[in-house]
Enzyme design. Structure first.
Site, mmCIF file in Angstrom:
data_model
loop_
_atom_site.group_PDB
_atom_site.id
_atom_site.type_symbol
_atom_site.label_atom_id
_atom_site.label_comp_id
_atom_site.label_asym_id
_atom_site.label_seq_id
_atom_site.Cartn_x
_atom_site.Cartn_y
_atom_site.Cartn_z
ATOM 1 N N GLU A 168 7.732 5.892 7.806
ATOM 2 C CA GLU A 168 7.729 5.876 9.456
ATOM 3 C C GLU A 168 8.488 6.659 10.390
ATOM 4 O O GLU A 168 7.263 6.909 11.671
ATOM 5 C CB GLU A 168 8.867 4.371 10.422
ATOM 6 C CG GLU A 168 8.369 3.047 9.456
ATOM 7 C CD GLU A 168 8.508 1.785 10.050
ATOM 8 O OE1 GLU A 168 8.026 0.645 9.795
ATOM 9 O OE2 GLU A 168 9.930 1.687 10.748
ATOM 10 N N GLY B 39 0.776 -1.142 -0.377
ATOM 11 C CA GLY B 39 0.165 -0.351 0.402
ATOM 12 C C GLY B 39 0.712 0.698 -0.436
ATOM 13 O O GLY B 39 0.414 2.261 0.492
HETATM 14 MO MO1 MOS Z 1 8.128 -1.987 9.625
HETATM 15 S S1 MOS Z 1 7.008 -2.627 11.892
HETATM 16 O O1 MOS Z 1 9.366 -3.650 9.389
HETATM 17 O O2 MOS Z 1 6.586 -3.494 8.524
#
Ligand code: MOS
Length: 737
Positions: free
Chosen positions: A697, A474
């Site tokens: 992230e 995604g």
């Molecule tokens: Mo991420 S928690 O390394 O998919």
């Protein structure tokens, strides 16, 4: 291609296609429902059967009897597999608890059987007829109690490392500091709660196994499935072209894939299994809860002289700690430092990676502590962070950051957000019944190198095809990989076909730890360099000087159509990016700032976000549209972890109670009114030839603390235990007048 010295000028620098906003090439498939997800794969030679997983009804103990005759006689049932029928199974390198339990039970909802039947309803009905007797034993389910006796642990990702990371003399410096903070923070267990459940279809052809599954890391899954089944890896093929969210839950082999394989073997038919939502939270993995203590000492001028961060978490025996102190080792200056992790054994389900493991939890605590410290000092929290910026790794001052634009992120963010309008005295600003607050936090997440391979083919018609086992969860992998190949080969994006998520393709970085985009495209870059060499050689150009643009190759005083190189037959280039020591010589990290404005209802205590801004510096941004989507999605997850996400632990029976989307709350559109993302210009030549780093992230790391700090600014009530729900502060709100 070995990437061992900083990247020089290369064809990506043109940024004619890479770095430009390009809508997702898989978008039309997704919006028309024609992108085939794991459970939807149709093209099988024999008729599918359905599997239903039976989960253990106790958290800890032993199965004394498992009676399957009633289930076996139920309509449509083809096979039932328990640990006994399965025989000896191995355990994958990346699984902590066994995926098929019995007779020992390691955690609640651990799979103990799979029932295979002609239809889904028959399988589910028969699964309810499997009668299991348990000898239930005491388990360890309370983190706070378990941590009292827990040992120090090493962050497995930072090994080799001492159990205590120390610089200078933390205790002495902290004791001597003019201004001190010593505070504790908690984060609860979190569930990935991705939209697409764990799902697999397994089909055997003799001793060869094909599994259509939903998995972020094809080669890890393939390797661990082969190990678990005790068969050669070459006999296993994993196919995962589309993944409806993973967030770390699908980094590893899970029970759906293993039990589909075992069920298919027993039934002699392909078997499909989707995990029911209520099984997911306890059967699979979750982000472990943390208890964190942070101590910061400063001189009167606001310079940090001592910083200590100790975090404790729990896991199944043999598991790992949540590395919640990683960022504290790198984010702020300070001559005296201490960071430790403590790991308690628990009999709750397995803890593992979820959305920015380590920093996501760690920043939730650290960035409240920084806000608290700034207030003690009477400093603006932006200015306090800027003052304690460090251009070098504070543990190893000879190591510099490859790029570090934290200060710019904070200052530009403050400017764009209108931070100067914040009232530093909390609980002062009212808008009707709303108490209004501003909050800020730094964002920080490390960038990781991962080797990544790809194959790029030039067809006789001039069309380019990229093949790699990289996944698109995604995130936009299809699109940025097409952009990379298009830029390298000098063709438009629609002349590139990208094929992903198949273990028949070269092994890639996979999707995880915000390492996917930068490393996978670098692997495609390496393969394109090989293909360019082959093309140049075929057409008689000097490869080093040839320019690939507009579907042509140009060099010296000649020019030829790219497709001419394949006139006599397809050309292919295959390679992988591998890394030297640059990430040891330099610290590769990504930085940002988060700003939040919110209102707290002065009567009810309800929090409503009003607007959010993230400023990110994360190397070259390969596609600003998909990168923005990643960051706003991450901010949304940050809002969830700040305000609502929490797995409630039943400490008597040892399981997560709210194991569905009715009880496990995540933000919805109405919770997220306005988000803005700014990317600072950056090209990190120490990272890879793409000069890109992770960004997905980063958008999560720090966001929760910005919310917490805004709640404090709005109300004057400091909540140090996430999620910040109104039961934790309602009685402390300012009086209503
Ligand atoms: Mo991420 S928690 O390394 O998919």
């Amino acid at each position: 291609m070995k990437f061992a010295t900083p990247a020089g000028a290369n064809p990506i620098d043109r940024m004619a296609i890479v770095g430009r906003a390009h809508p997702r090439i898989d978008g039309p498939l997704k919006t028309t429902g024609t992108a085939p997800y794991a459970y939807e794969h149709q093209h099988l030679e024999s008729k599918l059967a359905y599997g239903c997983i039976v989960g253990a009804a106790v958290a800890k103990g032993r199965i004394t009897a498992i009676r399957v005759h009633e289930a076996r006689d139920a309509p449509g049932v083809l096979a039932i597999v328990t640990a006994q029928e399965a025989g000896k199974l191995g355990k994958g390198k990346r699984n902590t608890a066994k995926l098929l339990g019995g007779p020992e039970v390691d955690h609640y909802h651990q799979a103990i059987a799979v029932v295979v039947a002609e239809t889904f309803e028959q399988a589910r009905h028969a699964a309810g007829l499997v009668h299991v007797d348990y000898d239930r034993t005491e388990g360890r389910f309370d983190l706070a109690t378990a941590l009292e006796k827990a040992e120090l642990a090493i962050d497995p990702n930072a090994a080799p490392a001492p159990k205590e990371n120390r610089v200078g003399n933390f205790e002495e410096a902290f004791a001597a500091a003019a201004v001190k903070l010593d505070a504790s923070y908690t984060t609860p267990d979190h569930s990935h709660a991705m939209m697409e459940p764990f799902a697999s279809i397994a089909a055997w052809n003799g001793d060869e196994l094909t599994v259509w599954t939903s998995n972020q890391m094809i080669d890890w899954g393939r390797t661990d499935l082969a190990i678990t089944l005790g068969i050669p890896k070459e006999k296993v093929r994993l196919i995962s072209p589309y993944v409806g969210g993973g967030f770390g839950g699908k980094l590893f082999l899970r029970a759906d894939a293993l039990l589909a394989a075992l069920g298919a073997r027993a039934a002699g038919r392909p078997v499909k299994i989707a995990m029911p939502r209520p099984l997911m939270a306890n059967n699979t993995t979750h982000r472990p809860a943390t208890r964190q203590r942070i101590r910061i000492g400063c001189d009167a001028g606001g310079t940090i002289t001592a910083i200590g961060h100790e975090s404790g978490s729990g896991d199944q025996p043999g598991g790992s700690p949540e590395a919640a102190v990683s960022q504290t080792r790198l984010l702020y200056a300070g001559a005296n430092r201490l960071t430790t992790l403590r790991l308690a054994e628990l009999d709750l389900p397995e803890g593992n990676a979820m959305r920015a493991p380590g920093e996501a939890s760690g920043m939730m605590a650290l960035e409240i502590a920084i806000d608290e410290m700034a207030e003690k000092l009477g400093m603006d929290p932006v200015a306090f962070r800027v003052k304690n910026d460090t251009p070098v790794d504070p543990e190893k001052p000879q190591r510099r950051f490859s790029e570090r634009q934290l200060v710019r992120c904070l200052e530009e963010g403050a400017e764009r957000f209108g931070w100067s309008r914040r009232n530093p005295r909390p609980g002062q600003v009212r808008d009707g019944r709303w108490l209004v607050g501003f909050g800020v936090a730094a964002a920080f997440r490390n960038h990781l190198d991962m080797p990544s391979g790809a194959r790029v083919r030039l067809g006789r018609d001039g069309h380019i095809t990229v093949e790699t086992d990289m996944t698109d969860i995604g995130t936009g992998s299809y699109t940025i990989i097409a952009q990379t190949a298009a830029e390298m080969m000098g063709v438009p994006v629609d002349e590139v076909t990208v094929r992903l998520g198949d273990s028949a393709f070269p092994v890639s970085a996979g999707s995880g730890g915000q390492f996917g985009a930068a490393n996978a495209t670098a692997g495609v870059y390496a393969a394109c360099v090989k293909l360019r060499d082959a093309v140049a050689q075929r057409l008689g150009f000097n490869s080093a000087e040839a320019v690939f643009a507009d579907g042509r190759v140009t060099g010296g005083n000649r020019s030829a159509a790219l497709r001419e190189a394949a006139a006599a037959g397809e050309l292919a280039g295959e390679d992988k990016i591998e890394f030297g020591d640059l990430s040891k010589t330099y610290q590769l990290s990504t930085f940002g700032s988060h700003f939040v404005e919110l209102g707290v209802d002065s009567y009810t205590g309800i929090v409503r976000l009003r607007r959010m801004l993230a400023v990110c510096a994360a190397g070259r941004i390969l596609n600003p549209v998909s990168a923005r989507s990643q960051v706003i999605g991450a901010m949304t997850m940050g809002a969830g972890s700040a305000l609502m996400e929490e797995l409630a632990v039943d400490k008597r029976f040892g399981f997560f109670v709210n194991h569905d989307l009715a009880g496990y709350e995540v933000p919805v559109h109405a919770d997220i009114p306005h988000q803005e993302v700014i990317f600072l210009e950056e090209a990190d030549d120490k990272a890879n030839p793409m000069k890109a780093k992770g960004v997905g992230e980063l958008g999560l790391c720090g966001f929760g603390a910005a919310v917490a700090n805004a709640v404090y600014n709005a109300t004057g009530v400091r909540v140090r235990d996430y999620p910040i729900t109104l039961d934790k502060y309602l009685d402390r709100l300012p009086p209503v007048d």
